[in-house]
Design a protein around this motif. Structure first.
Motif, PDB file in Angstrom:
ATOM      1  N   MET A  99       2.868   4.905  13.238  1.00  0.00           N
ATOM      2  CA  MET A  99       3.606   4.256  12.149  1.00  0.00           C
ATOM      3  C   MET A  99       3.234   4.961  10.850  1.00  0.00           C
ATOM      4  O   MET A  99       2.346   5.801  10.831  1.00  0.00           O
ATOM      5  CB  MET A  99       3.225   2.774  12.081  1.00  0.00           C
ATOM      6  CG  MET A  99       3.489   2.036  13.383  1.00  0.00           C
ATOM      7  SD  MET A  99       2.968   0.318  13.340  1.00  0.00           S
ATOM      8  CE  MET A  99       1.205   0.446  13.494  1.00  0.00           C
ATOM      9  N   ASN A 100       3.891   4.596   9.770  1.00  0.00           N
ATOM     10  CA  ASN A 100       3.609   5.245   8.489  1.00  0.00           C
ATOM     11  C   ASN A 100       2.154   5.111   8.082  1.00  0.00           C
ATOM     12  O   ASN A 100       1.531   6.052   7.625  1.00  0.00           O
ATOM     13  CB  ASN A 100       4.493   4.654   7.383  1.00  0.00           C
ATOM     14  CG  ASN A 100       5.915   5.145   7.536  1.00  0.00           C
ATOM     15  OD1 ASN A 100       6.140   6.177   8.178  1.00  0.00           O
ATOM     16  ND2 ASN A 100       6.852   4.406   6.983  1.00  0.00           N
ATOM     17  N   ILE A 101       1.633   3.916   8.268  1.00  0.00           N
ATOM     18  CA  ILE A 101       0.269   3.633   7.835  1.00  0.00           C
ATOM     19  C   ILE A 101      -0.749   4.532   8.552  1.00  0.00           C
ATOM     20  O   ILE A 101      -1.768   4.913   7.988  1.00  0.00           O
ATOM     21  CB  ILE A 101      -0.048   2.137   8.083  1.00  0.00           C
ATOM     22  CG1 ILE A 101      -1.476   1.755   7.663  1.00  0.00           C
ATOM     23  CG2 ILE A 101       0.107   1.763   9.542  1.00  0.00           C
ATOM     24  CD1 ILE A 101      -1.603   1.410   6.248  1.00  0.00           C
ATOM     25  N   CYS A 102      -0.432   4.915   9.787  1.00  0.00           N
ATOM     26  CA  CYS A 102      -1.388   5.646  10.617  1.00  0.00           C
ATOM     27  C   CYS A 102      -1.800   6.982  10.012  1.00  0.00           C
ATOM     28  O   CYS A 102      -2.903   7.465  10.241  1.00  0.00           O
ATOM     29  CB  CYS A 102      -0.819   5.880  12.011  1.00  0.00           C
ATOM     30  SG  CYS A 102      -0.435   4.364  12.881  1.00  0.00           S
ATOM     31  N   THR A 103      -0.876   7.611   9.278  1.00  0.00           N
ATOM     32  CA  THR A 103      -1.207   8.908   8.712  1.00  0.00           C
ATOM     33  C   THR A 103      -1.804   8.764   7.323  1.00  0.00           C
ATOM     34  O   THR A 103      -2.183   9.743   6.698  1.00  0.00           O
ATOM     35  CB  THR A 103       0.040   9.796   8.617  1.00  0.00           C
ATOM     36  OG1 THR A 103       1.051   9.056   7.941  1.00  0.00           O
ATOM     37  CG2 THR A 103       0.540  10.198   9.986  1.00  0.00           C
ATOM     38  N   GLU A 104      -1.867   7.534   6.828  1.00  0.00           N
ATOM     39  CA  GLU A 104      -2.328   7.346   5.460  1.00  0.00           C
ATOM     40  C   GLU A 104      -3.697   6.705   5.358  1.00  0.00           C
ATOM     41  O   GLU A 104      -4.480   7.046   4.486  1.00  0.00           O
ATOM     42  CB  GLU A 104      -1.310   6.498   4.684  1.00  0.00           C
ATOM     43  CG  GLU A 104      -0.137   7.327   4.228  1.00  0.00           C
ATOM     44  CD  GLU A 104       1.058   6.473   3.886  1.00  0.00           C
ATOM     45  OE1 GLU A 104       0.869   5.271   3.594  1.00  0.00           O
ATOM     46  OE2 GLU A 104       2.184   7.009   3.942  1.00  0.00           O
ATOM     47  N   ALA A 105      -3.981   5.766   6.231  1.00  0.00           N
ATOM     48  CA  ALA A 105      -5.274   5.093   6.153  1.00  0.00           C
ATOM     49  C   ALA A 105      -5.881   4.991   7.542  1.00  0.00           C
ATOM     50  O   ALA A 105      -5.182   4.914   8.549  1.00  0.00           O
ATOM     51  CB  ALA A 105      -5.098   3.702   5.557  1.00  0.00           C
ATOM     52  N   GLU A 106      -7.194   5.008   7.541  1.00  0.00           N
ATOM     53  CA  GLU A 106      -7.894   4.968   8.803  1.00  0.00           C
ATOM     54  C   GLU A 106      -7.862   3.554   9.371  1.00  0.00           C
ATOM     55  O   GLU A 106      -8.130   2.594   8.648  1.00  0.00           O
ATOM     56  CB  GLU A 106      -9.336   5.353   8.523  1.00  0.00           C
ATOM     57  CG  GLU A 106      -9.972   6.096   9.638  1.00  0.00           C
ATOM     58  CD  GLU A 106     -11.295   6.617   9.165  1.00  0.00           C
ATOM     59  OE1 GLU A 106     -12.282   5.923   9.397  1.00  0.00           O
ATOM     60  OE2 GLU A 106     -11.318   7.694   8.534  1.00  0.00           O
TER      61      GLU A 106
END
Lengths: 320, 352
Positions: free
Chosen positions: B298-305
């Motif tokens: 998902m989008n969040i996966c590449t942005e926050a751990e």
């Protein structure tokens, strides 16, 4: 098996290595089998059983000691120069170690194109570039990878380069010698899927050598089991895994660890005592007799021959 | 069963010419006394580095154990030990066996000497007594004719026998923990089965805690009580054997389990392959390290751990609570309390 046409016929093949003046290592000792057009024959066995030597002798990399290997009716070991060249175009090999089997001084383009140049498969440089790019895309790499050197790639990518090199001359027979054992599990699946796909697309016949039994079952139509230079069992892969007849095959199958705790817990393993004897000094009679729990006197005296006990199911065991 | 080993926020880096390779990037797990815990992952995921840290075998430089890392052995941080204390620890409290027995054994010394060396180092015994114990150890690992084996050199033994000798040496100091780093990878299947059985047998007899490092999930299924799944220096999922094999929630664990062909699978059926390769640990990606290869990214996966979520049978139960018992945990954004995908079923064709 799409057709029943035999493409490679191996008759009583023997390959001995002279170790010193007194000792002889019988790596392949009287092995016979056939490979039909379009099928994949898997060869399994533990290290030292002669599976690699067998494969290499079959495609003429090693000279034979005795016996005969016929490729489309032609003796592999008695070809003249012209025939040999045609044979090397038809038969290609994929190696185990993706690190040592590619020339580190060459660019990927040259590695893949070398075979095409030798066999005059391309007319111009432009066509060559195009062909190489097509191959790279087919094996799941990018066109721009052609200008790089091998050290820039990971193990899985290198194995793809090795596959592209093998396919470059448009062969009809592939010898895959443990092509996936040096790779990680997730990458193994990539390469196996690739091999299965390419084989379907190009109608390749292949011989797949490995020690990983579940992988061999997955990719092969028929499987041969080798032990100390002998073929002990040969059958269609489903049949072999469902109904193994040779005690060695049974033990080998029961030793595969299964990634399922429930099955692991309740499973009865057949334990083989001891280890593979030295191929320099195999036991008399059936080579497996000293590890076999059911060995009889006859097994220690007389070597069993591979015979058909059920339709298309061959076993070399006195007990069957 | 008490906690024998607790690893807290362990971070290990190697300084190379190319830059700092962050091999282990903040992992925590605990080991109970007498259990077998398996650390699973592909090459380069940091599993061996973790083991080496526990043994105190990280050479610095080029290695560096980051400050804040803790490895607690019965509550004591062993990373702060002096070299003298390490010497008393290695072999007597914690021992290790390696993948390649031939290179790990000393080719110039016979087996007897190598086992006795370890015994004499850790206990005040006479040579005679040490020899007697050495024979006992070889009997324990089921070597036929142990007295004869004492006089042999490593090259005279087969692969399986060498691995048995290694286990005998490792156990001769009666350690509480045995770390086995890919102990069966170099062996044939039938010999592998023998060695796995031997390890189970030894655990039953001596109650040794085993930390097994491997990439072979089949081996794990047969021997482990708990499983830690690592990927590029981080823990993706941890839990007990059944949770990982039957109730795994991380896409990586799922893919790993389905990448190997099982014998039940139809022939030539497409395997679950994880496209791409693991990330470069010199410059690890922001966010989840598996994101680039994940079908459920998902989008969040590449942005926050992703934080570790505690899994329960009903689904997720919110974020980690301090001091809670170790349970089934998954580091994946799919299980954020606001996520729509908490009950996701993994499938070969599916994705987000």
């Amino acid at each position: 098996m799409k057709t029943e046409k035999v493409i490679l016929e191996v008759k009583n093949l023997k390959k001995y290595f002279r170790v010193d003046s007194r000792r002889v290592l019988k790596a392949v000792d009287d092995v016979s089998f056939q490979i039909y057009e379009g099928e994949t024959l898997g060869i399994v066995g533990e290290s030292g059983c002669g599976k690699t030597t067998c494969g290499r002798t079959c495609i003429g990399v090693y000279d034979k000691t005795d016996g005969q290997v016929l490729y489309r009716g032609q003796d592999v070991h008695q070809m003249n120069k012209v025939q040999k060249k045609e044979f090397t175009k038809q038969v290609q090999m994929i190696f185990q170690d993706p690190y040592s089997s590619l020339d580190p001084r060459k660019k990927v383009h040259d590695i893949i194109a070398e075979g095409m140049r030798i066999h005059h498969l391309v007319d111009s440089g432009a066509q060559e570039v195009e062909e190489v790019q097509k191959l790279l895309l087919q094996v799941g790499l990018n066109a721009e990878h052609a200008s790089r050197y091998v050290h820039e790639f990971s193990g899985g990518q290198r194995q793809r380069i090795g596959i592209a090199r093998a396919l470059a001359v448009n062969p009809e027979f592939l010898l895959c010698d443990e092509p996936i054992s040096a790779l990680d599990v997730s990458v193994q699946a990539q390469i196996v899927n690739l091999l299965v796909r390419l084989q379907k697309e190009r109608g390749l016949t292949s011989m797949f050598i490995a020690h990983d039994l579940s992988m061999v079952k997955h990719i092969s139509d028929r499987v041969g089991v080798m032990y100390l230079g002998n073929m002990v069992e040969l059958a269609a892969s489903r049949e072999l895994y469902r109904n193994p007849l040779h005690p060695y095959t049974q033990a080998l199958l029961s030793a595969i660890p299964i990634p399922n705790p429930e099955i692991e817990k309740n499973r009865k393993q057949i334990h083989l005592a001891g280890e593979i004897p030295s191929p320099m000094n195999p036991p008399k009679g059936c080579h497996f007799c000293n590890r076999c729990s059911r060995a009889k006197d006859r097994c220690r005296m007389e070597a069993p021959v591979l015979r058909e006990v059920e339709p298309q199911h061959y076993v070399a065991c006195h007990l069957q | 069963m008490g906690k024998i080993l607790e690893i807290k926020d362990l971070r290990v880096s190697y300084h190379t010419y190319a830059g700092e390779v962050q091999s282990v990037r903040g992992i925590s797990f605990q080991v109970e006394e007498g259990e077998t815990i398996a650390i699973v992952g592909e090459s380069g995921c940091g599993k061996s580095v973790t083991a080496k840290t526990v043994m105190g075998l990280i050479s610095t430089p080029p290695g560096e154990i980051k400050s804040g890392s803790q490895v607690l052995y019965f509550g004591e941080n062993i990373l702060e030990q002096s070299e003298k204390e390490w010497e008393r620890y290695r072999g007597a409290k914690c021992s290790m066996i390696f993948q390649d027995a031939l290179t790990s054994l000393n080719p110039t010394m016979n087996i007897g000497k190598q086992i006795m060396e370890n015994i004499l180092n850790h206990a005040k015994v006479t040579k005679e007594e040490a020899r007697r114990q050495a024979v006992e150890m070889l009997e324990l690992v089921k070597i036929p004719d142990p007295a004869l084996c004492l006089k042999k050199y490593p090259h005279e033994l087969s692969g399986g026998m060498r691995q048995r000798v290694m286990i005998a040496i490792a156990l001769s100091g009666r350690p509480k923990i045995l770390i086995a780093d890919e102990p069966t990878t170099a062996l044939d299947v039938t010999i592998q089965a023998q060695i796995i059985d031997l390890m189970k047998d030894i655990q039953k007899k001596l109650g040794t805690t085993i930390i097994l490092i491997t990439h072979d999930l089949g081996v794990v299924a047969g021997i482990a009580d708990k499983v830690v799944v690592m990927y590029s220096g981080k823990i993706m999922e941890k839990g007990d054997l059944n949770q990982i094999f039957y109730g795994h929630r991380h896409p990586y664990t799922w893919a790993l389990l389905n990448a190997a062909p099982s014998l039940e699978l139809e022939n030539k059926q497409q395997l679950v392959s994880i496209e791409g390769t693991p990330p470069d640990l010199i410059d690890p990606p922001v966010g989840c390290p598996f994101a680039a290869r994940c079908r459920y990214c998902m989008n969040i996966c590449t942005e926050a751990e992703p934080p570790e979520y505690v899994m329960s049978a009903e689904g997720c139960r919110g974020q980690e609570e301090r001091g809670s018992r170790e349970e089934h945990r998954t580091a994946c954004w799919l299980y954020h309390p606001d996520s729509r995908y908490q009950d996701i079923e993994f499938d070969k064709e599916a994705g987000i």
